[in-house]
Each structure stands twice: as structure tokens, then as C-alpha cells.
Design an enzyme around this catalytic site. Structure first.
Site, PDB file in Angstrom:
ATOM      1  N   LYS A 103       1.014  -1.061   0.171  1.00  0.00           N
ATOM      2  CA  LYS A 103       0.268  -0.125   0.296  1.00  0.00           C
ATOM      3  C   LYS A 103       1.089   1.601  -0.161  1.00  0.00           C
ATOM      4  O   LYS A 103       2.117   1.282   0.261  1.00  0.00           O
ATOM      5  CB  LYS A 103      -0.993  -0.240   0.808  1.00  0.00           C
ATOM      6  CG  LYS A 103      -1.960   0.705   0.876  1.00  0.00           C
ATOM      7  CD  LYS A 103      -3.224  -0.396   0.538  1.00  0.00           C
ATOM      8  CE  LYS A 103      -4.075   0.943   0.543  1.00  0.00           C
ATOM      9  NZ  LYS A 103      -5.401  -0.171   0.043  1.00  0.00           N
TER      10      LYS A 103
HETATM   11  P1  NAD Z   1     -13.298   7.801  -2.472  1.00  0.00           P
HETATM   12  O1  NAD Z   1     -12.410   8.271  -2.425  1.00  0.00           O
HETATM   13  O2  NAD Z   1     -13.841   6.922  -3.960  1.00  0.00           O
HETATM   14  O3  NAD Z   1     -14.721   7.777  -1.422  1.00  0.00           O
HETATM   15  C1  NAD Z   1     -14.371   7.885   0.093  1.00  0.00           C
HETATM   16  C2  NAD Z   1     -15.470   7.996  -0.138  1.00  0.00           C
HETATM   17  O4  NAD Z   1     -15.777   8.383   1.367  1.00  0.00           O
HETATM   18  C3  NAD Z   1     -15.954   9.847  -0.474  1.00  0.00           C
HETATM   19  O5  NAD Z   1     -17.701   9.828  -0.840  1.00  0.00           O
HETATM   20  C4  NAD Z   1     -15.833  10.484   0.774  1.00  0.00           C
HETATM   21  O6  NAD Z   1     -16.571  11.959   0.585  1.00  0.00           O
HETATM   22  C5  NAD Z   1     -16.206  10.126   1.844  1.00  0.00           C
HETATM   23  N1  NAD Z   1     -15.411   9.940   3.395  1.00  0.00           N
HETATM   24  C6  NAD Z   1     -14.635  10.844   3.917  1.00  0.00           C
HETATM   25  N2  NAD Z   1     -14.308  10.735   4.634  1.00  0.00           N
HETATM   26  C7  NAD Z   1     -15.175  10.074   5.128  1.00  0.00           C
HETATM   27  C8  NAD Z   1     -15.702  10.330   6.721  1.00  0.00           C
HETATM   28  N3  NAD Z   1     -14.696  11.154   7.750  1.00  0.00           N
HETATM   29  N4  NAD Z   1     -16.865  10.572   7.475  1.00  0.00           N
HETATM   30  C9  NAD Z   1     -17.777   9.843   5.723  1.00  0.00           C
HETATM   31  N5  NAD Z   1     -17.351  10.092   4.832  1.00  0.00           N
HETATM   32  C10 NAD Z   1     -16.181   9.639   4.767  1.00  0.00           C
HETATM   33  O7  NAD Z   1     -12.402   6.076  -1.920  1.00  0.00           O
HETATM   34  P2  NAD Z   1     -12.992   4.474  -2.560  1.00  0.00           P
HETATM   35  O8  NAD Z   1     -12.004   4.017  -3.235  1.00  0.00           O
HETATM   36  O9  NAD Z   1     -14.746   4.199  -2.074  1.00  0.00           O
HETATM   37  O10 NAD Z   1     -12.679   4.145  -1.189  1.00  0.00           O
HETATM   38  C11 NAD Z   1     -13.460   3.777   0.471  1.00  0.00           C
HETATM   39  C12 NAD Z   1     -12.416   2.777   1.626  1.00  0.00           C
HETATM   40  O11 NAD Z   1     -12.854   1.409   0.817  1.00  0.00           O
HETATM   41  C13 NAD Z   1     -11.681   2.814   1.463  1.00  0.00           C
HETATM   42  O12 NAD Z   1     -11.296   2.310   3.029  1.00  0.00           O
HETATM   43  C14 NAD Z   1     -10.637   1.865   1.001  1.00  0.00           C
HETATM   44  O13 NAD Z   1      -9.433   1.401   1.085  1.00  0.00           O
HETATM   45  C15 NAD Z   1     -11.274   0.812   0.388  1.00  0.00           C
HETATM   46  N6  NAD Z   1     -11.464   0.403  -0.813  1.00  0.00           N
HETATM   47  C16 NAD Z   1     -11.517   0.595  -2.104  1.00  0.00           C
HETATM   48  C17 NAD Z   1     -11.364  -0.611  -2.670  1.00  0.00           C
HETATM   49  C18 NAD Z   1     -11.968   0.309  -4.620  1.00  0.00           C
HETATM   50  O14 NAD Z   1     -11.587  -0.477  -5.630  1.00  0.00           O
HETATM   51  N7  NAD Z   1     -11.811   1.938  -4.611  1.00  0.00           N
HETATM   52  C19 NAD Z   1     -11.205  -1.428  -2.994  1.00  0.00           C
HETATM   53  C20 NAD Z   1     -11.283  -2.155  -1.511  1.00  0.00           C
HETATM   54  C21 NAD Z   1     -11.233  -1.132  -0.948  1.00  0.00           C
END
Ligand code: NAD
Length: 410
Positions: A103
Site C-alpha cells: 500500500k
Molecule cells: P473514494 O475516495 O472514491 O470515496 C471515499 C468516500 O468516503 C467519499 O464519498 C468521501 O466523501 C467519504 N468519506 C471520506 N471521509 C469520510 C468521513 N470521515 N466520514 C464519512 N465519509 C467520508 O474512495 P473509495 O475508493 O471508494 O474507497 C473507500 C474505502 O474502500 C477505503 O477504505 C478504501 O481503502 C476501500 N477500498 C476501496 C477499493 C476500490 O476499489 N476503490 C477496494 C477495496 C477497498
């Protein structure tokens, strides 16, 4: 238990003990292969300069090249990157993909940077790491605050040193070797898990009340696909706040609003409320899909869902996990539940390596097959241990596979 890294180490240690692997193996599995931390000084559009810290932790490569996202977020720090890198090792192992875990990130706030500044910063990150990443070494992907465009810049910068190698990242735009279906894959996998968990309870998606925290890549796809499958998405939130409608939100309309304005704030239909309260909303299924550490000993008793499906990485602290289990709430752990993204990343890498492309139907079909087989493997592992603890079962499966590969290679 205080930190995120400490929580992940606790789960690994518990699995090592349950599998009786011994102290030496425990030490090896807990120790990252390589941790890199470097200065990223960015020339800003206004002529000034800003300095950030860039990171990459390469946790384990016993089962293949390391795999893991790049996060642009002000909270990025060595412990968080270390915890997320370790989780990737266990996630790729649970999904039985031929990868290890890594990561990285930069402690910047991407919302305060222009597209040009983000491009320069991404290229600086790649300049620092091009020698230690690569299709057979370590393959980044998007995460919090990064997206397909970020991956395109990494590919372009990497090509300047090593020639055209689109397999150096996944989650790329389709035009430069991305896979159909990758953007939706994490949410699609979560909705598949939802369907399987409901089937175990003799329920189906029709009318099931779903709450999603976070409306970025994972949260918005989860909400959209759950709504298409017939679920009633009763509340969603992002960093600006939450909205609810007990009769079900019009998710395509919510999505359009977010696309047009950048956030949920000001959404006209539905009642707005504090984002911090979303985990206590009445529903059947709660999907935390924003950030880590949102379900804690302080709020786990208020969760009203029957099932929690972890879309984000590390959303539940070990204390909260215990409380939820004692209350009979099923928790489908992050290392399995959000593995749809890395699974389709694997399909993307396979297509890049083979210089061949799959149809979206094939991607979605193979993803569904893998999530279904994985779910049944996980629930039977838990059942064999006489427990409903799916997280412990997932860590046992993962740690057992990584330990076996480590032993064979040493
Ligand atoms: P992203 O940046 O596209 O979206 C994040 C979302 O969370 C946004 O809507 C943001 O406004 C919201 N957010 C941020 N801080 C917040 C808070 N304090 N309270 C409430 N909402 C909040 O990110 P993503 O890619 O959707 O990733 C989200 C989570 O999923 C992370 O933990 C990431 O590690 C995990 N994840 C992502 C993927 C992927 O394919 N993108 C895969 C596995 C896990």
C-alpha cells in the site's frame, strides 16, 4: 486497542495461534519486506511550493507480486500504510489471487490541488518508486482520493524509465489497458456478498433496507447496484453529511447530484442528518464504505443492522467487532467483502500480460463465480470451527496460505 496497525497485527497473531504456526512464522508474517518514506516537494500552480510525504510499504510477496492501492489523503501516515499493506496480503490470499500485499500514498488533500498539481505529484511519487514497483514486483491501484486518471499518470511516468508496461498498475482507464467492469468491481462484489448473506438468512434483495457510509467509488457503486437489484437504500453519507429516506432514496438521482456538485451536500430530496450518526440508522444491511475505524466500542451497541458488510478497509475496531458478534450481528470482514476490486484488478493484469481483452460480461461472470466460491469457503471454514466469526475464519484461511508459501520458498 489503539491503532489500526495494532488491530491488524492482533488478527494476524490470533490466526497464527489458532493455526499453531509458532513465533518465528508470526514474526516473519508481521514484518513488512520494505517500507519506503520520501519527500514529495510539489511546485504549485501559483509559483509556490508545497512539501508532502510519500509512502510505499511492501508487506509480503510469498504468493506473488505485491498489490495494493495508492491513497491521497491528509491522514496518510506510516501506521495506516503499514496496516493497509498487511491487509492487502491477507485479502489477496483469501481471494486466492497470485499476489502479495502493499500500500502507498501521499499525505496530501487532493481536494485542494488542481488537476495539474495532482499530475505532477503523482509523477513525483512514481519517480521515487519506479525501481521497486512493476508488473512482477508491486502493482499499485486506486484507493481513497485517487482514480483511473491517477493510474494513467503512473503508467506514463513508469514508461519513461521502463518502456510501455500497462500491467504496472490496475484500475486504469479503458483506453490504456483498463478492464471493463473494474470501476464497479468492489461495489459489485459487495452486492454479491449481500445477496449470499441474505440467502443464508432465507431472505432476498427485494425491499431489503441498506445503509451505505461513503459515496465514492465503493459506496456509490454499492448503492447503485443494490438499488438495481431491488434493495431499498434508505440512507447514504459522505464527508459532507448524510441523507435518509425510509421509503428508499432515488439512488440514480443522488448519484447525478454528486456527479454534478461533487458531494451529497445540498441534495434536495430526503432528510439530511449528521454523517456521524449513519451507523445507527435502522436497516437490514450496513455497508461502511468510507474510511477505517468508524465502528468502535462507543457506537457498536447502536448498530441496528442484522449484517455489516465491510466495504472500507478496517472500518471496525476489534472491540466493536466483539460487541457486534455478541449482539448476533454478522460481520463480513473487509479482507473478503471488498475483494471484488482486487479480483478484477487481477483480471486486468492478466489481460495486460496476455495483450488480450475480455468482455464486461466475462469479467462480471468470473467475479461472481469467485465471490460465490469464496463466500462458501469462508462460511464453511467458520462452521468447521464451530463459530460465526467470519473475520477469524478469513484470517485463518489467508494466514495459512501465506505461511504455506513462505515455508515452501524458504
Ligand atoms: P473514494 O475516495 O472514491 O470515496 C471515499 C468516500 O468516503 C467519499 O464519498 C468521501 O466523501 C467519504 N468519506 C471520506 N471521509 C469520510 C468521513 N470521515 N466520514 C464519512 N465519509 C467520508 O474512495 P473509495 O475508493 O471508494 O474507497 C473507500 C474505502 O474502500 C477505503 O477504505 C478504501 O481503502 C476501500 N477500498 C476501496 C477499493 C476500490 O476499489 N476503490 C477496494 C477495496 C477497498
Amino acid at each position: 486497542m489503539e491503532g489500526f496497525l495494532e488491530s491488524v497485527r492482533y488478527y494476524v497473531t490470533r490466526a497464527v495461534e489458532q493455526l499453531d504456526l509458532g513465533d518465528r512464522m508470526e514474526h516473519e508474517l508481521l514484518t513488512p519486506r520494505r517500507e519506503i518514506r520520501f519527500e514529495c516537494t510539489l511546485p504549485l500552480d501559483n509559483g509556490e511550493r508545497a512539501t508532502y510525504v510519500g509512502y510505499r510499504t511492501q508487506h509480503d510477496d510469498a504468493r506473488g507480486p505485491m498489490k495494493g492501492g495508492i491513497r491521497f489523503n491528509p491522514a496518510v501516515n506510516p501506521d495506516e500504510v503499514g496496516a493497509l499493506a498487511s491487509l492487502m496480503t491477507w485479502k489477496t490470499a483469501v481471494a486466492d489471487l497470485p499476489y502479495g500485499g502493499a500500500k502507498g500514498g501521499i499525505d496530501c488533500d487532493p481536494r485542494n490541488l488542481s488537476a495539474q498539481e495532482l499530475q505532477r505529484l503523482t509523477r513525483i511519487w512514481t519517480d521515487q518508486l519506479h525501481d521497486v514497483i512493476g508488473p512482477n514486483r508491486d502493482i499499485p491501484a486506486p484507493d481513497l482520493g485517487t482514480n483511473a486518471q491517477t493510474m494513467a499518470w503512473v503508467v506514463d511516468q513508469y514508461a519513461k524509465y521502463h518502456g510501455w508496461s500497462p500491467a504496472v498498475t490496475t484500475g486504469k482507464p479503458l483506453e490504456i489497458g483498463g478492464s471493463p467492469g473494474r470501476d464497479a468491481a468492489t461495489g459489485r462484489g459487495i452486492v454479491e456478498v449481500m445477496r449470499l448473506a441474505l440467502a443464508d438468512r432465507q431472505q432476498d434483495m427485494a425491499g431489503t433496507g441498506v445503509v451505505v457510509q461513503g459515496f465514492g467509488n465503493v459506496g456509490s457503486w454499492t448503492a447503485r447496484l443494490a438499488a438495481i437489484a431491488g434493495a431499498k437504500v434508505v440512507a447514504v453519507s459522505d464527508i459532507t453529511g448524510a441523507i435518509r429516506d425510509p421509503d428508499g432514496l432515488d439512488i440514480p438521482h443522488v448519484f447525478e447530484h454528486v456527479r454534478a456538485t461533487g458531494s451529497l451536500g445540498g441534495y434536495p430530496n430526503g432528510e439530511s442528518f449528521a454523517g456521524s450518526e449513519i451507523t445507527a440508522e435502522p436497516c437490514d444491511i450496513l455497508v461502511p464504505a468510507a474510511i477505517e475505524g468508524v465502528l468502535t466500542s462507543a457506537n457498536a451497541a447502536d448498530v441496528q443492522a442484522a449484517v455489516v458488510i465491510e466495504g472500507a478497509n478496517g472500518p471496525t475496531t476489534p472491540e466493536a467487532d466483539e460487541i457486534l458478534r455478541e449482539r448476533g450481528i454478522t460481520v463480513v470482514p473487509d479482507i473478503f467483502a471488498n475483494g471484488g476490486g482486487v479480483t478484477v484488478s487481477y483480471f486486468e493484469w492478466v489481460q495486460n500480460v496476455q495483450r488480450y481483452s475480455w468482455t464486461e460480461d466475462r469479467v462480471n461472470r468470473e467475479l461472481q463465480e469467485r465471490m460465490t466460491a469464496g463466500y462458501h469457503r469462508l462460511t464453511s471454514e467458520a462452521k468447521a470451527a464451530g463459530s460465526s466469526d467470519l473475520r477469524a475464519a478469513a484470517f485463518r484461511l489467508a494466514v495459512g496460505r501465506v505461511a504455506a508459501a513462505t515455508r515452501l520458498r524458504s
